[in-house]
Design a protein around this motif. Structure first.
Motif, PDB file in Angstrom:
ATOM      1  N   ASP A  77      18.307  18.419  12.102  1.00 56.59           N
ATOM      2  CA  ASP A  77      18.141  18.982  10.767  1.00 56.59           C
ATOM      3  C   ASP A  77      19.475  19.475  10.234  1.00 56.59           C
ATOM      4  N   ALA A  78      20.218  20.198  11.058  1.00 54.01           N
ATOM      5  CA  ALA A  78      21.507  20.742  10.624  1.00 54.01           C
ATOM      6  C   ALA A  78      22.510  19.633  10.317  1.00 54.01           C
ATOM      7  N   ALA A  79      22.469  18.556  11.103  1.00 54.75           N
ATOM      8  CA  ALA A  79      23.443  17.470  10.931  1.00 54.75           C
ATOM      9  C   ALA A  79      23.188  16.641   9.686  1.00 54.75           C
ATOM     10  N   THR A  80      21.971  16.678   9.162  1.00 51.40           N
ATOM     11  CA  THR A  80      21.620  15.802   8.031  1.00 51.40           C
ATOM     12  C   THR A  80      21.172  16.586   6.801  1.00 51.40           C
ATOM     13  N   GLU A  81      21.376  17.872   6.815  1.00 55.89           N
ATOM     14  CA  GLU A  81      20.841  18.743   5.764  1.00 55.89           C
ATOM     15  C   GLU A  81      21.251  18.314   4.358  1.00 55.89           C
ATOM     16  N   ASP A  82      22.505  17.944   4.171  1.00 58.61           N
ATOM     17  CA  ASP A  82      23.006  17.636   2.824  1.00 58.61           C
ATOM     18  C   ASP A  82      23.219  16.141   2.595  1.00 58.61           C
TER      19      ASP A  82
END
Length: 233
Positions: free
Chosen positions: A81-86
């Motif tokens: 989730d953190a790696a693909t958030e934006d």
């Protein structure tokens, strides 16, 4: 080893203790490299309680190990989730999901090996399998479905593409752990290149079904290369 005495927990603290038990079991796994030293007694000693206190939360060592593996997959999902958030582009997101998966595996080799070493039962999925399916696997499915919506893949290929992308990430991670000196690059350049090859190679097969045959694929690629060389000259 003497058990560290623990103060009596207030009412409602059972969930907190369960979390401490899971963390202690995971720490023992990492410290010893496998689950041989992760006995109920060893975990109780680490937490500062008696073995019967562990059994109030987990039926046996197997149930505790399942909880550790489920927690591992929850943390894997958080990393994805953190790696693909934006990232809004689904192809970029698919690649970053694969890379985040690999990075997390390489950073947590013992837990990765233990969590994925538990056999799955398709007919009766365990809590561990359910957590993985509802988290990391769903992210891959959603992203590949977006690519299918764009036309990169057919919708009936989504599960196949997800499996191929996941297998590639899993295989790369396993090989990086087993053979770290093969020239993977400081920023995982080789891993990224391999994941791109899987995604784009499958897309080519979708667009041109004839490329599934080796001779046809070779001829088609040579034609493209000749055309590209002609455009450059």
């Amino acid at each position: 080893m003497t058990t560290r005495r623990r103060a009596r927990s207030p009412r409602g603290a059972g969930e907190i203790l369960a979390e401490e038990i899971i963390e202690a079991a995971g720490d023992l796994l990492v410290e010893h490299g496998d689950d041989t030293a992760m006995s109920i007694r060893a975990v109780a000693t680490r937490v500062g309680v008696t073995p019967p206190s562990i059994y109030l939360h987990f039926a046996d060592k197997g149930a505790l190990l399942d909880a550790v593996c489920a927690r591992y997959f929850e943390r894997l999902d958080a990393q994805l989730d953190a790696a693909t958030e934006d990232i809004t582009d689904p192809l970029d997101r698919a690649l970053q999901l694969g890379l985040a998966y690999i990075r997390f595996a390489v950073a947590t080799p013992v837990l990765y090996r233990v969590a994925f070493g538990k056999p799955a039962d398709a007919a009766h999925p365990s809590k561990v399998d359910q957590v993985l399916t509802a988290s990391a696997y769903t992210r891959f499915v959603d992203t590949v479905t977006e690519l299918a919506d764009e036309g990169m893949f057919d919708h009936d290929e989504v599960k196949d593409v997800v499996l191929e992308l996941w297998a590639a990430a899993h295989g790369i991670a396993s090989l990086m752990l087993a053979k770290p000196g093969l020239g993977w690059g400081d920023q995982f350049e080789r891993a990224e290149s391999m994941l791109k090859a899987v995604c784009l190679g499958r897309a080519v097969m979708t667009v041109n079904a004839g490329t599934r045959d080796s001779e046809t694929a070779r001829s088609w690629l040579m034609t493209l290369r000749s055309r590209q060389d002609g455009e450059r000259s």
